[in-house]
Every structure is written in structure tokens, then in C-alpha cells.
Design a protein around this motif. Structure first.
Motif, PDB file in Angstrom:
ATOM      1  N   LEU A 161      20.758 -38.426 102.198  1.00  0.00           N
ATOM      2  CA  LEU A 161      20.281 -39.370 103.418  1.00  0.00           C
ATOM      3  C   LEU A 161      20.977 -40.937 103.001  1.00  0.00           C
ATOM      4  O   LEU A 161      22.280 -40.895 103.423  1.00  0.00           O
ATOM      5  CB  LEU A 161      19.054 -39.849 104.335  1.00  0.00           C
ATOM      6  N   LEU A 162      20.259 -41.245 102.323  1.00  0.00           N
ATOM      7  CA  LEU A 162      21.118 -42.693 102.307  1.00  0.00           C
ATOM      8  C   LEU A 162      22.320 -42.472 101.358  1.00  0.00           C
ATOM      9  O   LEU A 162      22.761 -43.932 101.078  1.00  0.00           O
ATOM     10  CB  LEU A 162      19.791 -43.371 101.163  1.00  0.00           C
TER      11      LEU A 162
ATOM     12  N   GLN B 211      16.036 -35.379  99.142  1.00  0.00           N
ATOM     13  CA  GLN B 211      16.196 -35.546 100.427  1.00  0.00           C
ATOM     14  C   GLN B 211      16.533 -36.345 100.320  1.00  0.00           C
ATOM     15  O   GLN B 211      17.844 -37.047 101.431  1.00  0.00           O
ATOM     16  CB  GLN B 211      16.126 -34.339 101.914  1.00  0.00           C
TER      17      GLN B 211
ATOM     18  N   LEU C 222      13.328 -48.479 102.448  1.00  0.00           N
ATOM     19  CA  LEU C 222      14.213 -48.074 102.534  1.00  0.00           C
ATOM     20  C   LEU C 222      13.779 -46.434 102.223  1.00  0.00           C
ATOM     21  O   LEU C 222      13.291 -45.619 103.047  1.00  0.00           O
ATOM     22  CB  LEU C 222      15.570 -47.753 103.298  1.00  0.00           C
TER      23      LEU C 222
ATOM     24  N   PHE D  43      11.138 -45.748 101.040  1.00  0.00           N
ATOM     25  CA  PHE D  43       9.770 -45.331 101.036  1.00  0.00           C
ATOM     26  C   PHE D  43       9.882 -44.959 102.445  1.00  0.00           C
ATOM     27  O   PHE D  43       8.657 -43.882 103.074  1.00  0.00           O
ATOM     28  CB  PHE D  43       9.426 -46.841 101.237  1.00  0.00           C
ATOM     29  N   TYR D  44      10.355 -45.535 103.668  1.00  0.00           N
ATOM     30  CA  TYR D  44      10.438 -45.457 105.306  1.00  0.00           C
ATOM     31  C   TYR D  44      11.086 -44.222 105.039  1.00  0.00           C
ATOM     32  O   TYR D  44       9.777 -43.101 105.807  1.00  0.00           O
ATOM     33  CB  TYR D  44      11.029 -46.511 105.940  1.00  0.00           C
ATOM     34  N   LEU D  45      11.259 -43.507 104.376  1.00  0.00           N
ATOM     35  CA  LEU D  45      11.769 -41.226 104.511  1.00  0.00           C
ATOM     36  C   LEU D  45      10.833 -41.211 104.108  1.00  0.00           C
ATOM     37  O   LEU D  45      10.393 -39.718 104.909  1.00  0.00           O
ATOM     38  CB  LEU D  45      13.720 -41.736 104.311  1.00  0.00           C
ATOM     39  N   LEU D  46      10.164 -41.341 102.664  1.00  0.00           N
ATOM     40  CA  LEU D  46       9.205 -40.456 102.285  1.00  0.00           C
ATOM     41  C   LEU D  46       8.255 -40.248 103.429  1.00  0.00           C
ATOM     42  O   LEU D  46       7.795 -39.487 103.363  1.00  0.00           O
ATOM     43  CB  LEU D  46       9.334 -41.161 101.026  1.00  0.00           C
ATOM     44  N   THR D  47       7.296 -41.402 103.752  1.00  0.00           N
ATOM     45  CA  THR D  47       6.287 -41.464 104.736  1.00  0.00           C
ATOM     46  C   THR D  47       6.428 -40.935 105.796  1.00  0.00           C
ATOM     47  O   THR D  47       5.812 -40.464 106.776  1.00  0.00           O
ATOM     48  CB  THR D  47       6.409 -42.776 104.954  1.00  0.00           C
ATOM     49  N   ARG D  48       7.966 -39.950 105.864  1.00  0.00           N
ATOM     50  CA  ARG D  48       8.492 -39.560 106.715  1.00  0.00           C
ATOM     51  C   ARG D  48       8.526 -38.010 106.649  1.00  0.00           C
ATOM     52  O   ARG D  48       8.838 -37.195 107.606  1.00  0.00           O
ATOM     53  CB  ARG D  48       9.587 -39.651 107.862  1.00  0.00           C
ATOM     54  N   GLY D  49       7.698 -37.569 105.167  1.00  0.00           N
ATOM     55  CA  GLY D  49       7.866 -36.113 104.802  1.00  0.00           C
ATOM     56  C   GLY D  49       9.074 -35.570 104.140  1.00  0.00           C
ATOM     57  O   GLY D  49       9.123 -34.654 103.941  1.00  0.00           O
ATOM     58  N   ILE D  50      10.019 -36.350 103.790  1.00  0.00           N
ATOM     59  CA  ILE D  50      11.230 -36.198 103.754  1.00  0.00           C
ATOM     60  C   ILE D  50      10.643 -36.006 102.015  1.00  0.00           C
ATOM     61  O   ILE D  50      10.981 -37.527 101.924  1.00  0.00           O
ATOM     62  CB  ILE D  50      12.244 -36.993 103.997  1.00  0.00           C
ATOM     63  N   PRO D  51      11.322 -35.288 101.616  1.00  0.00           N
ATOM     64  CA  PRO D  51      11.378 -35.117  99.929  1.00  0.00           C
ATOM     65  C   PRO D  51      12.154 -36.209  99.617  1.00  0.00           C
ATOM     66  O   PRO D  51      13.683 -36.456 100.043  1.00  0.00           O
ATOM     67  CB  PRO D  51      11.380 -33.884  99.407  1.00  0.00           C
ATOM     68  N   ARG D  52      11.570 -36.869  97.946  1.00  0.00           N
ATOM     69  CA  ARG D  52      13.084 -37.492  97.620  1.00  0.00           C
ATOM     70  C   ARG D  52      14.278 -37.987  97.465  1.00  0.00           C
ATOM     71  O   ARG D  52      15.515 -38.743  98.282  1.00  0.00           O
ATOM     72  CB  ARG D  52      12.221 -38.327  95.840  1.00  0.00           C
TER      73      ARG D  52
END
Lengths: 445, 249
Positions: A408-409, A404, A391, A393-402
Motif C-alpha cells: 500500500l505504501l 500488504q 506508517l 506500524f499504523y497499517l499493521l495495527t489494523r490487521g494488514i499483513p506486513r
């Protein structure tokens, strides 16, 4: 002293005994209250501070953790009251705030003006001096197993607040009891409250605990709660004690038939903290919802020990607790559901979850069911784990810094535990407080 | 825009990519086709920066920069977007919060101001409408309770919001019925521009009827074995992978 009292062993226990001896004659109240205190203290003296050999305190060995007892806090002076006034722990408008500073009711920080019809709020010290009728209810609720910290609280019974909502009253404005420690030096603080919600009445009750960083104060607070037939109480608790504090609190409740009780608790403070929640479902068709989130870092230790006692048929209970544990913190949740032989058609569910954010963090979760009836639906579960890398990794690929993405999680993990708060302003305040915790995590690395 | 040279990648000591080369210029769409296990998804994940893949040889440069040095979120900010074959469900994270966090994070790193709430809502509504994504769907948690087709459309919505320079579509056609495929393909085609490139990974020629590539590559055993125009995809469809692989070998 009675002959069957075992000798008090540790220096902390000895200090508590001498504090009790020094103060007991000076505490307010008539002979009945004095006897209640005396009985409570001898119960404490009998068992001493709970150690890990006491099952309920297995993960929080208070005998080891409480080595030195701080002196009993005196009445707050002007500077303590001024300090308490400066801070705001719950930025929510239109709460009826009652403030206890160092365990003592402070009139100038408490709003008792224009009390709603059928709402009564009395400082415990006043009630003790005036022999208030509600005093008879104090000390009547007993947890299923004897608890030495509760006994201590009763032994040092002195101030706090008594709140009564009369039959059928609907109190819109939340009643907020704010416990502030505002002393500059370590001290021991006791507070005792009693809340009685009449038949068919409805109210929102809020309790918060806070104090300065770097002062090793020790708090012991107890709230007794009576919820009568068909009453509806939403209870919100926020624990943001200072980072050196020791916090022990008990919530004892008896919930009558057809009543609804929801309890939401957020814990972020304290060096060592323990919340006991002991609920008895005493009338049919009651509904209870307990939800808690605990967010810890550093070397914090927080223990939530819950007992739900289904004594009668046809009741529903839900327990959802989430612990988020960073660095070398330790989170404990013990949840026990007891279903008595008469309590047929009980529907009880408990879900405990821990999210470990660091190698050094530790989660201890112990869900327990004790079922003595045969026609019930009970379920419990406990999970623990780290953040899901897929999950993330999925968020990171959307440009969200680690950081952050992690936030979210983490928020998603404990979010459900705070959703239950019905009052929007309070819910937002808790979510905001949790967001502050997450933000601090982001900036620290 | 993107140049992959002699890329060798291992996963848990298994050699997956073995001398993979690819050059994609700005504005081009490249299709990568290949049988199961040929390394297509590995390529997609390596471009996006998924942990667990060991690069033993070769290089990947994106706009002249060493892509392999960058963390996944940095790659996204530079303009790489991976549309997942299996988009993740994230219970507890609201779709709108996710979209807004992603968009503002990317804008911030690109030196653009964050969008105000009304501007953001307007933008999402407009893009969602193009993809037949209704507002109810966006009220749910990320991908939770979405059908396969809804998940793929949601991926394209994210892609259109983040305005990447290089879109990598990993089997975006899998699990789509023909109507959903058209919606998704239309969404992708709307994003085609002279500054934006596409890598379309697929098993089947069908998707390429809708998203017409400039170049078609056939991949086998971790590298490209044949390149051609759109006709190559049709030839593959007729003759199958085995024949073409045999020829190439």
C-alpha cells in the motif's frame, strides 16, 4: 573513413563497426538516407560507446556494460511472429496496434484498417523504399548534447513506423506501437519511429517494449516526435523487457506553441535499461507533463535521463519521477531543465523521489537547473528514503499483513506518477502492471 | 481476557513501565489515568506491538495466549485495536482502500469470508453515518486533510469495522471539542458489549462522564498506584495527581 575518426577501441565497438559495414549497403532508402547513416556512424565511431566519463552516462557506463554485441537481428521468421502474437502486454481494448517484431514491422499483427481521416501510418521500411515525404523530418531533432546511442540508431536506420496526424484531427482511438523481441537467441534490434501531430490535433500514443526472459537481446529504439501548435498529445510508455535484456531508447520531441504534451512512463523490465527523454519547448504557452515510475528488483539497473529545454517564454513544465528499488537494484534519474535567455516567465518544477526497499539498493538522482533568464519560477527537489516505519506500524495495527501494508505504501509512493494518464483503460493497465510487480514481491518472501 | 503481570518496559535504555499489573475481564471498561510521562502511551503501544520497546520482565496474556509473541497485525486479527492519540496521515492511500484492505485481512484471518464491494460500502456508510463522518471525507487519503476531531472519529470508524475484542483508546479525547467528544464517546459506547473490553487512557475525567468505566486506575512512574470506581476519577479531578501520588507513596 575520415581522418579525424579515432580508432575504435573495444571489441563491442569493433563488432558494431563491422555490423555496420556488412549491412549498410543492404539497408533500404536513397542516397540521402545513406548519407544520414554514414554521418551518424562516423559520429559514433568518433566517440565510441559512452563511458562514465561522458556526463550524461555517468551512472550507466555503456562501454563497460555492453561487452559483447549480439548479431543484428534479421527479419522475424514465422515462429517469432507466432510467439509475438501469443503474448499480450497491454490488455486494453480498442487500441490501434502496430507491431514491430525484432524491430521489423509485421503487417499481420498490425491494424491499419479503416484509418481515421487525416491519420497516416506507414512502416518505415516502406517509407524508405518509396521515399515518403515524412522521411525528410528524420534525424532533424537533435538532443542538446550528442549521444552515441542515438547516432547508432540512425546508422542502423531500417524499420519502424511513421505516424502522421493531420491538422485539426482528433483521433480518439489510441495508437499503440508494440515493440516485441521474439527471437530465441540474443540479437541486436534497432527501431526508429517518427510521430507528427498536426496543428490543433489531438491523439493518444502508446509505446511498449517487451521480450522473453533469459535472452540477452539488445534493443536500441528511437522515437522522434513533433507536436505542432495547439496540438494535444498524451504519450504512454511501458517498458517490460525480458530480465536479461539491454534496452536503450530515446524520445526526442519538439513541442510548438500552445501545445499540451503529457508523457507517462512505467519501467519494470530489462537487466540494464536507459531511457533518454529530450524535449524542446519551442513555442510559447506550451505545457509539458513528464511522469515516470520505475520498479526494480534483483540486479536490475534503470536510468532515466531527461532534458527539458525551455527555449521560449511562458511555458510550463512538470516532472515527477519515482523509483522503487528492491534487493540490489539501481535506479538512476538525471533530470535537467534548461531555461534559455529568452524563456522569461518559465514555470518549471521537477520532483524526483526514490524509495529504497533493501539495504543493497541504490538510487542516484540528479536534478539540475540551468537558468539563463531572470523572471522565472523553477523548483526542483529529490528525496530518497526507506518505507516509513510509523506508517507501517499504523497499517499493521489494523490487521494488514506486513507485505500488504508495504505494498500500500509503495503504491502510494509511485501512484501519482501514473495518475496523469488520461485514458482510463491505459491508466488501469499500467496500475495493474505495477500491482503485478508488487504481488511478485509479496510471494517471493 | 487480558492479563498483564509485572511488566517492565524500556525504551532506548529508559525504564518506562516498572512492574505494571492489570487484569481486564470480558465486557469491562478500565480507565487508566495518570500524569504526563507516567507510561500510559507506552502501555498502549506495547499492547499493539510497536517496535522499539524492550520488555525486560513480565508477561501479557490475551485470551490465554502470549500476546508479546505476536506481530502487530496478528494481534489486530486476534482482536486488539489501538485508537491512536495521533492517527497517521497516509498520503496516496485512499481511505476506502485502506478500510477494505484492513477489514478483509482481519476477516480472512478470523476465518470469515471477504465482504463483497456492495456489502462493504453499505457497512461503511452505515457506520460512518453513526459517527457523523460524511462520504466526502472517505474519498480522501487516509487522515489527510482531516481535522483533529475527524481523525479521532475515523479511528472509531475503523474500530467499529474491525470489531475488536479489546479496544485501547489512547487519549482519544485530546484535541476534541465537547460536541466531537460526545460523538466519539457515543461511538465507543455503541461498541460496548459483554464480549468486548475497553482500556480508556486519558488525562481528564471529562471523557469518563461519557464513557463510564467499571474500574479506574491511576498510574505513576510506570505502574498502577491506585484503583477504584468511577468516583476515583472525580476525586483525582478535584485533588490532582500530586496529592494522590503522595498518598500512594
Amino acid at each position: 573513413m575520415n581522418a579525424d575518426i579515432r580508432p575504435i577501441r573495444t571489441p563491442a565497438e569493433q563488432a558494431l563497426a563491422s555490423a555496420y559495414e556488412d549491412t549498410k549497403t543492404r539497408l533500404p532508402g536513397g542516397s540521402e538516407i545513406a548519407r544520414l547513416r554514414e554521418r551518424a556512424f562516423s559520429a559514433f565511431a568518433d566517440s565510441g560507446l559512452p563511458s562514465r566519463r561522458v556526463e550524461e552516462w555517468k551512472y550507466t557506463d555503456l562501454r563497460t556494460l555492453l561487452r559483447e554485441v549480439a548479431p543484428l537481428a534479421g527479419p522475424p521468421d514465422a515462429s517469432a511472429i507466432a510467439r509475438a502474437k501469443e503474448t499480450v502486454s497491454l490488455p486494453v481494448t480498442n487500441l490501434r496496434q502496430i507491431t514491430l517484431v525484432n524491430g521489423a514491422f509485421v503487417p499481420e499483427l498490425s491494424d491499419l484498417d479503416g484509418l481515421e481521416k487525416k491519420l497516416s501510418i506507414v512502416p518505415l521500411a516502406t517509407a524508405l523504399a518509396e521515399k515518403h515525404p515524412l522521411l525528410g523530418m528524420i534525424g532533424k531533432l537533435r538532443p542538446e548534447t550528442r549521444d552515441a546511442t542515438l547516432a547508432l540508431n540512425t546508422a542502423f536506420l531500417n524499420d519502424g513506423v511513421l505516424i502522421e496526424v493531420g491538422e485539426g484531427a482528433v483521433i480518439e482511438r489510441p495508437i499503440y506501437v508494440r515493440h516485441v523481441f521474439a527471437g530465441g537467441a540474443a540479437a541486436m534490434v534497432f527501431a526508429r519511429s517518427l510521430v507528427s501531430i498536426g496543428k490543433g490535433a489531438a491523439a493518444t500514443f502508446v509505446e511498449s517494449f517487451e521480450g522473453p526472459a533469459d535472452v540477452a537481446y539488445q534493443r536500441n529504439a528511437t522515437t522522434e516526435l513533433y507536436i505542432a501548435d495547439r496540438a494535444n498529445l498524451s504519450f504512454v510508455r511501458l517498458q517490460t523487457e525480458g530480465d536479461s535484456a539491454l534496452h536503450v531508447s530515446s524520445l526526442l520531441a519538439e513541442v510548438a506553441g500552445g501545445a499540451e504534451f503529457s508523457f507517462s512512463t512505467l519501467t519494470v523490465g530489462g537487466a540494464v535499461s536507459r531511457q533518454n527523454v529530450s524535449l524542446r519547448l519551442a513555442g510559447e504557452h506550451t505545457q509539458i507533463n513528464l511522469a515516470g515510475a520505475t520498479l526494480l528488483r534483483g540486479r536490475q539497473h534503470a536510468d532515466s535521463t531527461l532534458v527539458l529545454d525551455h527555449a521560449v517564454p511562458n511555458c510550463t513544465s512538470r516532472v515527477t519521477f519515482r523509483n522503487v528499488l528492491d534487493e540490489t537494484s539501481r535506479g538512476v534519474v538525471q533530470g535537467r531543465i534548461v531555461v534559455r535567455p529568452d524563456a522569461q516567465k518559465t514555470d518549471a518544477r521537477m520532483s524526483l523521489g526514490a524509495l529504497l526497499l533493501a539495504e543493497g539498493a541504490e538510487a542516484d538522482q540528479k536534478p539540475e537547473l540551468e537558468i539563463f533568464a531572470d523572471d522565472v519560477q523553477c523548483a526542483h527537489g529529490a528525496t530518497s528514503g526507506a518505507l516509513d516505519e510509523q506508517l507501517l506500524f499504523y497499517l499493521l495495527t489494523r490487521g494488514i499483513p506486513r507485505k500488504q501494508a508495504e505494498a500500500l505504501l509503495i503504491q502510494a509512493f509511485f501512484g501519482a506518477a501514473l495518475e496523469e494518464v488520461r485514458h482510463e483503460g491505459l491508466r488501469e493497465a499500467l496500475v495493474e502492471r505495477a500491482a503485478d510487480w508488487l504481488e511478485l514481491r509479496g510471494s517471493a518472501s | 481476557m487480558l492479563e498483564i503481570k509485572n511488566l517492565h518496559v524500556e525504551v532506548a535504555d529508559r525504564k518506562i513501565l516498572q512492574g505494571f499489573d492489570l487484569k481486564v475481564d470480558a465486557g469491562q471498561a478500565h480507565a487508566i489515568m495518570g500524569p504526563n510521562g507516567s507510561g500510559k502511551s507506552t502501555l498502549a503501544y506495547v499492547l499493539a506491538g510497536k517496535p522499539g520497546y524492550t520488555i525486560t520482565e513480565g508477561s501479557v496474556t490475551f485470551d490465554g495466549e502470549d500476546l508479546l509473541e505476536l506481530a502487530p497485525d496478528e494481534r489486530a486479527a486476534k482482536g486488539i485495536f489501538l485508537a491512536f492519540q495521533y492517527p497517521m496521515e497516509i498520503p496516496g492511500v485512499a481511505s476506502m482502500v485502506f478500510l477494505r484492505t484492513a477489514l478483509n485481512a482481519v476477516r480472512k484471518r478470523r476465518g470469515e469470508p471477504e465482504l463483497s464491494t456492495p456489502d462493504f460500502l453499505r457497512l461503511v456508510r452505515e457506520k460512518a453515518k453513526d459517527l457523523s463522518i460524511d462520504q466526502e471525507m472517505l474519498k480522501r487519503a487516509v487522515n489527510v486533510g482531516f481535522s483533529g476531531g475527524e481523525k479521532k472519529r475515523a479511528e472509531i470508524l475503523q474500530m467499529s469495522l474491525l470489531e475488536p475484542k479489546l479496544c485501547v483508546l489512547d487519549e482519544t479525547d485530546s484535541g476534541l471539542d465537547i460536541d466531537a467528544l460526545k460523538i466519539v464517546a457515543d461511538g465507543v459506547n455503541r461498541l460496548r458489549s459483554p464480549n468486548r473490553s475497553m482500556i480508556v487512557i486519558t488525562h481528564y475525567q471529562r471523557l469518563l462522564d461519557y464513557i463510564v468505566p467499571d474500574v479506574v486506575h491511576i498510574m505513576a512512574k510506570g505502574k498502577i498506584v491506585r484503583c477504584g470506581g468511577p468516583d476515583l476519577a472525580r476525586e483525582l479531578e478535584e485533588r490532582g495527581y500530586a496529592a494522590i501520588e503522595a498518598e500512594a507513596a
